[in-house]
Design an enzyme around this catalytic site. Structure first.
Site, mmCIF file in Angstrom:
data_model
loop_
_atom_site.group_PDB
_atom_site.id
_atom_site.type_symbol
_atom_site.label_atom_id
_atom_site.label_comp_id
_atom_site.label_asym_id
_atom_site.label_seq_id
_atom_site.Cartn_x
_atom_site.Cartn_y
_atom_site.Cartn_z
ATOM 1 N N TYR A 1 34.563 -19.517 -26.027
ATOM 2 C CA TYR A 1 35.941 -19.882 -26.336
ATOM 3 C C TYR A 1 36.654 -20.274 -25.051
ATOM 4 O O TYR A 1 36.689 -19.515 -24.091
ATOM 5 C CB TYR A 1 36.683 -18.723 -27.004
ATOM 6 N N TRP B 1 38.901 -23.891 -22.967
ATOM 7 C CA TRP B 1 39.174 -25.322 -22.941
ATOM 8 C C TRP B 1 38.147 -26.088 -22.123
ATOM 9 O O TRP B 1 37.879 -27.242 -22.402
ATOM 10 C CB TRP B 1 40.577 -25.560 -22.375
#
Length: 765
Positions: free
Chosen positions: A107, A109
């Site tokens: 998890y 960006w």
């Protein structure tokens, strides 16, 4: 050489000598560039870059198993040795326990590029091996993702089809922003931002006469161009204020009864609650004033103002990142429905205009993405429940109308993310990370997550590899040519997975015979063909790759959320159980969750300034997003470090609270509660509501060796409970907690996390 590149916080132009970036400046097409790009060049050769593969010494000596992760030294090894160890451990875990013992979290960006998207690369790789335990939802929007489909529609529809900001600038007469419209949040978007425009559309609306009301504990949560009225309820009480606004509309006949009859279900159940039929307490402004601290006369007047003009009710993502986060979101939808303006230009409901750059950007055609393949198992957890999963295998829990069981995970594979930023109660997370047999991490930097791993593989930054990228909701597609050589022995994730896949006998399945460059061309050409068939004329790959950027087609640049539904609710029903806006949800009510009943209600949180816990910890901490970085990314960069005080993250406090504690700007303070403590540098400022302190997330977790609950750097997640927003969503509730603050009198040492962890060459290992 000068070329253009893309980050999650903007496009930039760079000069490079092939080894490092010598100059970085904003892309010339960006009207409101952000200084966050200054972090990129300064971070590339920081000492915390991981220079080669490493193995935790205890894992190397003793083999897989629970261990003292985060406190042991690492042993540098060659790529061949690291990949052999990785492949052997994956073979063991899949062979003995199956895919249900592998958590493919990742998890985060990671890179703005679409091909070298770390999560996609990892999931494709694990799917080649048989699958993995996956996560659903997000830390940012976990509550909204589960909840909104029952009430108004899928969260992607609400955010990606949100009324265009240009339409708001032309038509809105009043914008009531619960949680504000923060330029620092709208500086970023998953995948990137080409043209920042938050200040521009707000300024244009204000110049036309639109009024802004910012409902937030922070006065600067809305761009100064809006000249917003500031209303500061006690944090966590926004729903009480919304209920009182709704009560005034109901009691004074200002609700749009025709709209409610045609487009909603369940209003009378909600209205009975507002009138006090359920509990004998009318949710009027006097009741709300006692809960929120907002004067009753201002609430009553605001309700009348909202009913008189074209009004947008917008709720930030921050409000659902708290206990009972469904309630302010639901009340916001109900309030907008009562005004009867949903589907009209400039009015209605919005979710996240001040939360990410892409909200309010008209949807464009999709872009190329790496196919991830098929997951061989269907086992998942809500993403914010990772510590629960690792600590409590086999335990049953409830989620979204289901009863699920936490799997027994033996191997965690993390690629391009940092859970020690996103998660709460970091001492508990550290204990959870001690449990699996093996943790594998790919990262460019020695983040806290990398320091808690067993196998650490150095990955490239996006500036060190070829890719292409576009932001969520953005219309500019950028080629992202490598600007420099990789730092030291860093490799891109695709190369790492390709080598591991070859060792595991699934190389052809993973690579399909293509290099990274081959995939870029292949995916683009497939996409180009599909867009040509749809009638869009776009350049071929070679022309795109040689250019600076590509403008993507935007089918409806004047989009208005739910306009088609308003025009014909039978032909264009909403994606809710009834096809209408559900002010009362029979489905949610049927789940029987005490912490999320069938319509919007006020539920007192465990930690707020109006409750008994405030007697011991009398300050409400707001742990919002930082303005000098994206989450924790590039915290070692010069811009991020420029605001730190004696190397600590800054905490803002109202002058009256500072005076009561005998502290002033520049002091190092200890922020604490019963879960943990951290150091921070004090900034005294009246932009913060009295009784509130604001400490942004993003400081790299730097625990005291003797106390994992004490962060010497200023990470607020050591203070926040690891509890869910509700049983329904199991979403992150990391926005608020109660604390006390005092002057720190201990030694001010250097932040250790900005140096690599101890490493040693061990003969024979």
């Amino acid at each position: 050489m000068v070329t253009t590149h893309l980050t999650h916080w903007g496009a930039f132009e760079a000069d490079s000598d092939g080894e490092r970036l010598t100059r970085v400046r904003p892309w010339r097409g960006d009207p409101e560039p952000t200084p966050l790009i200054e972090n990129v060049a300064s971070a590339q050769h920081h000492p915390t870059r991981i220079d080669q593969p490493y193995i935790r010494r205890g894992w190397l000596e003793n083999g897989p198993g629970p261990g003292a992760r985060g406190s042991e030294s690492f042993v540098p090894v060659s790529w061949d040795r690291a990949l052999d160890l990785l492949a052997g451990e994956l073979r063991r875990v899949y062979g003995q326990y199956g895919a249900e013992a592998v958590y493919g979290g990742s998890y985060g960006w990671a890179s703005a590029g679409r091909f070298h998207h770390a999560q996609s690369q990892l999931h494709r790789f694990l799917n080649c091996l048989g699958g993995y335990v996956r996560h659903v939802n997000s830390y940012s929007l976990g509550t909204s993702t589960v909840f909104l489909p029952y009430v108004i529609g899928d969260v992607g529809w609400v955010t990606q089809r949100a009324t265009a900001k240009t339409v708001l600038a032309e038509h809105s007469e009043l914008v009531v922003a619960f949680g504000g419209l923060s330029p620092k949040n709208t500086a970023v978007s998953p995948g990137g931002v080409s043209r920042h425009n938050t200040r521009g559309w707000i300024a244009a609306a204000r110049a036309r006469g639109c009024r802004f009301v910012s409902v937030s504990p922070l006065r600067d949560d809305t761009a100064s161009e809006g000249d917003a009225e500031w209303i500061a309820p006690l944090p966590g009480t926004d729903v009480a204020m919304m209920l009182a606004l709704a009560q005034v509309l109901d009691a004074e006949g200002l609700a749009d009864r025709e709209f409610l009859r045609e487009y909603t279900v369940g209003y009378e159940r909600f209205a009975a609650y507002l009138r006090g039929a359920e509990d004998g307490v009318a949710k009027d402004p006097e009741w709300a004033a006692a809960v929120t601290g907002v004067p009753a006369n201002r609430i009553r007047a605001l309700a009348r103002e909202m009913a008189a003009v074209r009004t947008l009710v917008t709720v930030s993502w921050s409000l659902q990142r708290a206990r009972h986060g469904e309630q302010p979101l639901w009340a916001g939808v109900a309030l907008a429905a009562m005004l009867g303006q949903i589907g009209l230009p400039g009015g209605g409901f919005g979710h996240g205009y001040g939360s990410a750059a892409g909200v309010g950007e008209p949807a464009r055609v999709p872009v190329p993405r790496l196919p991830q393949g098929r997951n061989g198992i269907d086992i998942f957890i809500p993403v914010a429940r990772i510590a629960d999963m690792l600590l409590n295998p086999g335990t049953r829990y409830r989620y979204n109308g289901q009863e699920l069981v936490y799997p027994d995970v033996r191997l965690v594979y993390w690629c391009g993310g940092n859970p020690f930023h996103h998660h709460q109660d970091l001492a508990r997370l550290r204990a959870a990370f001690a449990r699996p047999d093996t943790i594998v991490v790919h990262d460019a930097f020695w983040t806290a997550t990398a320091r808690h791993a067993d196998i650490v593989l150095p990955s490239t930054m996006s500036i060190e590899r070829d890719d292409y990228g576009v932001g969520e909701g953005d219309s500019v597609f950028f080629p992202m040519r490598a600007l420099t050589r990789p730092r030291a022995e860093a490799r891109d994730d695709y190369s790492i997975f390709a080598a591991a896949a070859e060792r595991l006998g699934v190389g052809p399945q993973f690579t399909e015979g293509r290099s990274a460059g081959g995939w870029l061309r292949h995916l683009y050409e497939q996409w180009h063909l599909a867009q040509s068939r749809a009638g869009h004329e776009l350049p071929d790959f070679d022309a795109f790759w040689a250019g600076e950027s590509l403008e993507l087609p935007v089918p409806d640049p004047r989009q208005v959320l739910a306009a088609d539904f308003r025009a014909d609710p039978v032909r264009y029903p909403l994606a809710t159980p009834s096809g209408k806006i559900e002010i009362f949800s029979a489905t949610i009510a049927g789940f029987g969750y005490a912490d999320c009943p069938g319509h919007p209600v006020w539920l007192e949180p465990e930690e707020w300034l109006g409750g008994p816990a405030a007697e011991r910890y009398p300050l409400q901490l707001v742990a919002n997003q930082p303005r000098t970085k994206l989450h924790s990314q590039l915290d070692v960069g010069v811009y991020s470090r420029s605001v730190k005080i004696s190397g600590r993250e800054p905490i803002r406090m109202h002058p009256s609270d500072a005076a009561a504690r005998g502290v002033s700007t520049g002091a190092i303070v200890r922020v604490f509660n019963g879960r943990g403590s951290c150091l921070a540098g004090l900034v005294v400022d009246d932009v913060v509501r009295a009784g509130v302190v604001q400490l942004s997330t993003g400081a790299w977790y730097d625990p005291d060796p003797a106390d994992p609950g004490f962060c010497r750097h200023g990470n607020p997640n050591v203070l926040i409970a690891d509890r869910a927003s509700s049983t329904l969503s199991q979403g992150c509730a990391g926005q608020l907690t109660l604390v006390e603050v005092e002057r720190y009198t201990g030694p001010i040492t250097e932040v250790e996390v900005f140096r690599p962890p101890p490493a040693e060459v061990v003969p024979g290992l």
